[in-house]
Design a protein around this motif. Structure first.
Motif, PDB file in Angstrom:
ATOM      1  N   ALA A   1      -5.018  -2.385   0.287  1.00 36.29           N
ATOM      2  CA  ALA A   1      -3.685  -3.473   0.417  1.00 36.29           C
ATOM      3  C   ALA A   1      -3.963  -4.865   0.921  1.00 36.29           C
ATOM      4  CB  ALA A   1      -2.767  -2.879   1.727  1.00 36.29           C
TER       5      ALA A   1
ATOM      6  N   SER B   1       1.074  -7.932   3.781  1.00 31.35           N
ATOM      7  CA  SER B   1       0.923  -6.817   3.058  1.00 31.35           C
ATOM      8  C   SER B   1       0.124  -5.525   3.653  1.00 31.35           C
ATOM      9  CB  SER B   1       0.171  -7.270   1.544  1.00 31.35           C
ATOM     10  OG  SER B   1      -0.048  -6.248   0.872  1.00 31.35           O
TER      11      SER B   1
ATOM     12  N   ASN C   1       2.396  -3.926   6.232  1.00 32.00           N
ATOM     13  CA  ASN C   1       3.350  -3.092   5.578  1.00 32.00           C
ATOM     14  C   ASN C   1       2.881  -1.700   5.126  1.00 32.00           C
ATOM     15  OD1 ASN C   1       5.478  -5.062   5.994  1.00 32.00           O
ATOM     16  ND2 ASN C   1       5.161  -6.163   4.102  1.00 32.00           N
ATOM     17  N   ARG C   2       1.333  -1.918   4.676  1.00 25.87           N
ATOM     18  CA  ARG C   2       0.949  -0.610   4.289  1.00 25.87           C
ATOM     19  C   ARG C   2       0.655   0.152   5.351  1.00 25.87           C
ATOM     20  NH1 ARG C   2       0.756   3.137   0.779  1.00 25.87           N
ATOM     21  NH2 ARG C   2      -1.419   3.987   0.329  1.00 25.87           N
TER      22      ARG C   2
ATOM     23  N   ARG D   1       0.645 -14.184   4.088  1.00 28.26           N
ATOM     24  CA  ARG D   1       1.080 -13.127   3.101  1.00 28.26           C
ATOM     25  C   ARG D   1       0.383 -12.071   2.714  1.00 28.26           C
ATOM     26  NH1 ARG D   1       2.012 -18.272   0.343  1.00 28.26           N
ATOM     27  NH2 ARG D   1      -0.008 -18.124  -0.599  1.00 28.26           N
ATOM     28  N   GLU D   2      -0.951 -12.462   3.013  1.00 29.73           N
ATOM     29  CA  GLU D   2      -2.100 -11.032   2.834  1.00 29.73           C
ATOM     30  C   GLU D   2      -1.984  -9.974   3.947  1.00 29.73           C
ATOM     31  OE1 GLU D   2      -5.661 -13.229   2.226  1.00 29.73           O
ATOM     32  OE2 GLU D   2      -5.148 -13.427   0.109  1.00 29.73           O
TER      33      GLU D   2
END
Length: 237
Positions: A139, A73, A76-77, A69-70
């Protein structure tokens, strides 16, 4: 490097990364061999950085899920910053058990699992390096390395280095010929070793994912690239 000899026969080898050609050239006069290293500095147009996330949990499955999950992120950033997907590459995912040393009982105590995931990012706009590093930390990146700077296409710079190397070689060979009592020189052979650009390395380690008050300052400086040319000349009159 300087070599001076009087051969009956000199061999010419013109080396390229893909092929080599050998030509036999007869030489009646003394032969001088010179190796010239020429470097050219240029402004870098590529910055490479790497960012990672480390996650801890009691079980391996939980650690992997938290890290996924981290890291999603962070990736995606990176994409949201306009960086092409082909310039983003995972460089390693590591899962390991965590232990603490109990000094009282003198033994290792199991504490859980740790997962780290890292990606390398190629930035084609060097001026954006600082803001990109800041965005990665914001992020969720907990570890950042780099940047390293290089020249994406150093063809022109290497051509400049090659021309300078050949000019230097000829001038130096003429000097040796004159000192040896000869009036001219004749080129017999040329070989080349290409030198890769030398990146300027910086290190940035981030322990906490916190929004910085100002953008991280980055100075790309200059990087060097060049060639090493070995030439053979026959001394002539």
């Amino acid at each position: 490097m300087l070599r001076f000899a009087i051969p009956l026969l000199a061999a010419t080898a013109i080396a390229t990364p893909l092929a080599a050609t050998e030509v036999q050239i007869q030489s009646s006069g003394p032969v001088i061999e010179l190796t010239i290293n020429e470097q050219v500095k240029a402004a870098p147009d590529i910055a490479n950085v790497s960012a990672g996330v480390t996650s801890d949990a009691k079980t391996a499955v939980e650690a992997m899920q938290i890290n996924a999950r981290e890291m999603t992120s962070v990736i995606n950033r990176i994409k949201a910053l306009g960086i092409d997907e082909e310039d983003i590459q995972t460089t390693g995912v590591n899962l390991s058990a965590r232990y603490d040393y109990d000094r009282t009982n003198q033994r290792q105590v199991f504490r859980g699992y740790s997962v780290s995931n890292r990606v390398s990012v190629k930035l084609r706009e060097v001026a954006r390096t600082g803001p990109v590093l800041d965005a990665l930390v914001a992020a969720g990146a907990t570890d950042i390395s780099g940047p390293s700077f290089l020249i994406d296409d150093d063809t022109a710079a290497k051509a400049q280095a090659r021309e300078a190397a050949m000019q230097t070689a000829r001038e130096r060979a003429m000097e040796y010929a004159g000192w040896a009592g000869y009036s001219g020189i004749r080129l017999l052979a040329v070989s080349e070793t290409v030198q890769s650009s030398r990146p300027m390395l910086m290190e940035a380690r981030v322990e906490m994912a916190a929004e910085p008050a100002v953008s991280t300052p980055i100075q790309p400086g200059m990087v060097s690239t060049g060639v090493s040319v070995t030439v053979k000349y026959e001394m002539t009159n």
